[in-house]
Scaffold this motif. Sequence first.
Motif, PDB file in Angstrom:
ATOM      1  N   PHE A  27       0.804  -1.206   0.000  1.00 33.83           N
ATOM      2  CA  PHE A  27       0.000   0.000   0.000  1.00 33.83           C
ATOM      3  C   PHE A  27       0.844   1.265   0.000  1.00 33.83           C
ATOM      4  N   GLY A  28       0.238   2.348  -0.443  1.00 33.01           N
ATOM      5  CA  GLY A  28       0.889   3.642  -0.483  1.00 33.01           C
ATOM      6  C   GLY A  28       1.048   4.252   0.897  1.00 33.01           C
ATOM      7  N   ILE A  29       1.566   5.481   0.906  1.00 29.44           N
ATOM      8  CA  ILE A  29       1.794   6.194   2.157  1.00 29.44           C
ATOM      9  C   ILE A  29       1.006   7.499   2.176  1.00 29.44           C
ATOM     10  N   VAL A  30       0.672   7.934   3.374  1.00 34.34           N
ATOM     11  CA  VAL A  30      -0.071   9.174   3.575  1.00 34.34           C
ATOM     12  C   VAL A  30       0.854  10.347   3.274  1.00 34.34           C
ATOM     13  N   ALA A  31       0.359  11.262   2.448  1.00 36.00           N
ATOM     14  CA  ALA A  31       1.158  12.415   2.053  1.00 36.00           C
ATOM     15  C   ALA A  31       0.247  13.622   1.860  1.00 36.00           C
ATOM     16  N   ALA A  32       0.855  14.752   1.581  1.00 34.31           N
ATOM     17  CA  ALA A  32       0.119  15.985   1.278  1.00 34.31           C
ATOM     18  C   ALA A  32       1.018  16.870   0.430  1.00 34.31           C
ATOM     19  N   ALA A  33       0.405  17.759  -0.327  1.00 37.09           N
ATOM     20  CA  ALA A  33       1.185  18.673  -1.167  1.00 37.09           C
ATOM     21  C   ALA A  33       0.493  20.029  -1.219  1.00 37.09           C
ATOM     22  N   ARG A  34       1.300  21.054  -1.427  1.00 36.55           N
ATOM     23  CA  ARG A  34       0.760  22.405  -1.585  1.00 36.55           C
ATOM     24  C   ARG A  34       0.166  22.556  -2.984  1.00 36.55           C
ATOM     25  N   HIS A  35      -1.001  23.225  -3.028  1.00 40.26           N
ATOM     26  CA  HIS A  35      -1.653  23.447  -4.321  1.00 40.26           C
ATOM     27  C   HIS A  35      -2.616  24.620  -4.203  1.00 40.26           C
ATOM     28  N   ASN A  36      -2.456  25.613  -5.049  1.00 37.66           N
ATOM     29  CA  ASN A  36      -3.357  26.782  -5.108  1.00 37.66           C
ATOM     30  C   ASN A  36      -3.630  27.401  -3.738  1.00 37.66           C
ATOM     31  N   GLY A  37      -2.607  27.519  -2.914  1.00 40.58           N
ATOM     32  CA  GLY A  37      -2.753  28.154  -1.607  1.00 40.58           C
ATOM     33  C   GLY A  37      -3.212  27.231  -0.500  1.00 40.58           C
ATOM     34  N   GLY A  38      -3.429  25.965  -0.799  1.00 43.70           N
ATOM     35  CA  GLY A  38      -3.838  24.994   0.211  1.00 43.70           C
ATOM     36  C   GLY A  38      -2.766  23.946   0.424  1.00 43.70           C
ATOM     37  N   LEU A  39      -2.947  23.119   1.440  1.00 44.68           N
ATOM     38  CA  LEU A  39      -2.128  21.943   1.686  1.00 44.68           C
ATOM     39  C   LEU A  39      -3.100  20.771   1.651  1.00 44.68           C
ATOM     40  N   ILE A  40      -3.010  19.962   0.593  1.00 41.58           N
ATOM     41  CA  ILE A  40      -4.038  18.971   0.288  1.00 41.58           C
ATOM     42  C   ILE A  40      -3.535  17.555   0.587  1.00 41.58           C
ATOM     43  N   PRO A  41      -4.220  16.808   1.472  1.00 42.33           N
ATOM     44  CA  PRO A  41      -3.848  15.414   1.733  1.00 42.33           C
ATOM     45  C   PRO A  41      -4.019  14.551   0.482  1.00 42.33           C
ATOM     46  N   GLY A  42      -3.086  13.612   0.321  1.00 43.36           N
ATOM     47  CA  GLY A  42      -3.125  12.707  -0.823  1.00 43.36           C
ATOM     48  C   GLY A  42      -2.395  11.421  -0.514  1.00 43.36           C
ATOM     49  N   VAL A  43      -1.750  10.861  -1.545  1.00 44.77           N
ATOM     50  CA  VAL A  43      -1.112   9.551  -1.417  1.00 44.77           C
ATOM     51  C   VAL A  43       0.117   9.470  -2.316  1.00 44.77           C
ATOM     52  N   VAL A  44       1.127   8.737  -1.840  1.00 43.92           N
ATOM     53  CA  VAL A  44       2.262   8.346  -2.670  1.00 43.92           C
ATOM     54  C   VAL A  44       2.173   6.830  -2.799  1.00 43.92           C
ATOM     55  N   MET A  45       1.996   6.363  -4.016  1.00 47.14           N
ATOM     56  CA  MET A  45       1.852   4.933  -4.258  1.00 47.14           C
ATOM     57  C   MET A  45       3.222   4.282  -4.403  1.00 47.14           C
ATOM     58  N   PRO A  46       3.334   2.974  -4.127  1.00 43.38           N
ATOM     59  CA  PRO A  46       4.618   2.281  -4.247  1.00 43.38           C
ATOM     60  C   PRO A  46       5.213   2.462  -5.646  1.00 43.38           C
ATOM     61  N   GLY A  47       6.496   2.797  -5.688  1.00 44.27           N
ATOM     62  CA  GLY A  47       7.184   2.966  -6.963  1.00 44.27           C
ATOM     63  C   GLY A  47       6.958   4.312  -7.634  1.00 44.27           C
ATOM     64  N   SER A  48       6.131   5.165  -7.039  1.00 43.92           N
ATOM     65  CA  SER A  48       5.838   6.464  -7.639  1.00 43.92           C
ATOM     66  C   SER A  48       6.858   7.500  -7.181  1.00 43.92           C
ATOM     67  N   THR A  49       7.056   8.510  -8.007  1.00 42.57           N
ATOM     68  CA  THR A  49       7.948   9.616  -7.649  1.00 42.57           C
ATOM     69  C   THR A  49       7.164  10.894  -7.384  1.00 42.57           C
ATOM     70  N   SER A  50       5.835  10.766  -7.251  1.00 41.00           N
ATOM     71  CA  SER A  50       5.019  11.954  -6.985  1.00 41.00           C
ATOM     72  C   SER A  50       3.905  11.636  -6.001  1.00 41.00           C
ATOM     73  N   CYS A  51       3.362  12.690  -5.429  1.00 42.45           N
ATOM     74  CA  CYS A  51       2.193  12.601  -4.558  1.00 42.45           C
ATOM     75  C   CYS A  51       0.981  12.948  -5.403  1.00 42.45           C
ATOM     76  N   LEU A  52      -0.040  12.139  -5.329  1.00 37.64           N
ATOM     77  CA  LEU A  52      -1.297  12.434  -6.018  1.00 37.64           C
ATOM     78  C   LEU A  52      -2.264  13.049  -5.023  1.00 37.64           C
ATOM     79  N   ILE A  53      -2.816  14.197  -5.387  1.00 37.30           N
ATOM     80  CA  ILE A  53      -3.806  14.849  -4.534  1.00 37.30           C
ATOM     81  C   ILE A  53      -5.109  15.020  -5.308  1.00 37.30           C
ATOM     82  N   PRO A  54      -6.235  14.941  -4.606  1.00 38.03           N
ATOM     83  CA  PRO A  54      -7.527  15.195  -5.252  1.00 38.03           C
ATOM     84  C   PRO A  54      -7.841  16.689  -5.197  1.00 38.03           C
TER      85      PRO A  54
END
Length: 154
Positions: A27-54
């Motif tokens: 399973f992936g790991i809990v992550a978050a990233a900055r976007h448009n002035g917010g800090l949005i919770p998302g996920v980093v999936m195994p083998g990925s080099t990026s965080c995906l946020i909704p």
Amino acid sequence: MVPCCSGSSCPSPVRLGTGRGFHQQQFGIVAAARHNGGLIPGVVMPGSTSCLIPWGGQAVAKMDYFVLSNQGGVDLVWQRASNGEVPRGALQGGYSETGEKLYIGRVNHGRTVLSGKVQPSHRVCYIPYNGQEVHHSSYEVLCLKTVPLANLGL
């Protein structure tokens, strides 16, 4: 949250596969990233080099992100919730572009466990999936159960 980028290794990440018989390696790991002035919770999936946020109807990939680290060994638990509810002890994982508190949620979608944002005013948990922002009215929220006394300096 610990700053990370491009899939770099981060200490003691909180994995989505904890609890109820999940196997952490899958399973992936809990992550978050900055976007448009917010800090949005998302996920980093195994083998990925990026965080995906909704966000904004899409799954947005971010190369610079934060990973939730549990170096202190606090007792975290996933608790069921629905319709925008957040249980006692829920961890705030970020904030929207308008400043609304966002919480860390997870759902099982398409045979995959994904984390995203619980946005109470929208009454759902949003996750990034297959290029889109998908919402669920039933979800689990990451909550603090206990903190070791040593972490409190006692």
